[in-house]
Design a protein around this motif. Structure first.
Motif, mmCIF file in Angstrom:
data_model
loop_
_atom_site.group_PDB
_atom_site.id
_atom_site.type_symbol
_atom_site.label_atom_id
_atom_site.label_comp_id
_atom_site.label_asym_id
_atom_site.label_seq_id
_atom_site.Cartn_x
_atom_site.Cartn_y
_atom_site.Cartn_z
ATOM 1 N N VAL A 87 52.761 40.994 41.525
ATOM 2 C CA VAL A 87 51.691 40.423 42.334
ATOM 3 C C VAL A 87 50.361 40.950 41.821
ATOM 4 N N VAL A 88 49.299 40.247 42.189
ATOM 5 C CA VAL A 88 47.945 40.694 41.892
ATOM 6 C C VAL A 88 47.171 40.671 43.209
ATOM 7 N N VAL A 89 46.509 41.792 43.516
ATOM 8 C CA VAL A 89 45.701 41.905 44.732
ATOM 9 C C VAL A 89 44.242 41.853 44.304
ATOM 10 N N THR A 90 43.455 41.009 44.968
ATOM 11 C CA THR A 90 42.044 40.864 44.628
ATOM 12 C C THR A 90 41.181 41.204 45.844
ATOM 13 N N GLN A 91 39.923 41.513 45.571
ATOM 14 C CA GLN A 91 38.925 41.734 46.620
ATOM 15 C C GLN A 91 37.660 40.963 46.212
ATOM 16 N N PRO A 92 37.667 39.647 46.467
ATOM 17 C CA PRO A 92 36.536 38.813 46.031
ATOM 18 C C PRO A 92 35.197 39.266 46.616
ATOM 19 N N LYS A 129 40.973 31.554 40.042
ATOM 20 C CA LYS A 129 39.995 32.097 40.975
ATOM 21 C C LYS A 129 40.616 33.249 41.758
ATOM 22 N N ALA A 130 39.876 34.342 41.885
ATOM 23 C CA ALA A 130 40.345 35.499 42.655
ATOM 24 C C ALA A 130 40.313 35.220 44.158
ATOM 25 N N THR A 131 39.617 34.173 44.563
ATOM 26 C CA THR A 131 39.506 33.856 45.986
ATOM 27 C C THR A 131 40.693 33.068 46.522
ATOM 28 N N ASP A 132 41.237 32.151 45.687
ATOM 29 C CA ASP A 132 42.333 31.305 46.182
ATOM 30 C C ASP A 132 43.434 31.040 45.151
ATOM 31 N N GLY A 133 43.339 31.630 43.971
ATOM 32 C CA GLY A 133 44.367 31.467 42.944
ATOM 33 C C GLY A 133 44.314 30.147 42.186
ATOM 34 N N ALA A 134 43.321 29.302 42.462
ATOM 35 C CA ALA A 134 43.211 27.992 41.810
ATOM 36 C C ALA A 134 42.911 28.142 40.319
ATOM 37 N N VAL A 135 43.361 27.172 39.538
ATOM 38 C CA VAL A 135 43.119 27.171 38.100
ATOM 39 C C VAL A 135 41.632 26.943 37.826
ATOM 40 N N VAL A 136 41.055 27.801 36.989
ATOM 41 C CA VAL A 136 39.692 27.633 36.512
ATOM 42 C C VAL A 136 39.740 27.061 35.102
#
Length: 160
Positions: A87-92, A129-136
């Motif tokens: 998993v990857v944990v982000t803090q946008p 995106k670190a906010t929602d995992g969407a493809v950039v």
């Protein structure tokens, strides 16, 4: 009447072309993100089956309720890749934590880093995106699946 040598040659060419085409389609459409020691992919791990999560949940991931990280270890605008849990944990933004599968949907490599609010996969340079995992940026065509987490008052982050 046709020459038997010509007919045999055509059969060999047709079978060879079909074999090559099938191999190329398999390589391009396998759905994982590389990760194979034999292929020289950067993470050196065997490719998991296509999909967003490991095929065997006990092989990766932490049981619900067990701390996987500390909030203090996850930088704002960045994140932390937890290879063992996949998993990857982000803090946008400050105090806002998100968690996604670290398995790239392109060919199964684990993402490698998070910076400037972007999750990066070094195998083929997909970006999310670190906010929602969407493809950039591809080649990945679908985003990273979100995982539910809880951030406790003591700063422990656990999978929900």
């Amino acid at each position: 009447m046709s020459d038997p040598t010509q007919t045999a040659r055509r059969k060999v060419l047709v079978i060879g072309a079909a074999t090559l085409a099938g191999g190329a389609l398999t390589a391009c459409g396998s759905g994982g993100d590389g990760g194979n020691a034999a292929s020289g992919e950067p993470n050196g791990a065997a490719s998991p089956p296509p999909g967003d999560a490991p095929a065997n949940p006990s092989a990766g991931g932490a049981p619900a309720g067990k701390a996987i990280a500390k909030a203090a270890d996850v930088p704002v605008g960045g994140g932390k890749v937890l290879k063992e849990q996949k998993v990857v944990v982000t803090q946008p933004t400050a105090g806002s934590f998100r968690c996604f599968t670290a398995v790239c949907p392109h060919q199964g490599c684990l993402v490698t880093k998070v910076e400037n609010n972007a999750i990066n996969c070094a195998c083929h340079n997909s970006e999310f995106k670190a906010t929602d995992g969407a493809v950039v940026k591809g080649p990945a065509t679908k985003g990273l699946a979100e995982k539910k987490i809880t951030v406790a008052a003591d700063g422990n982050i656990t999978l929900a």
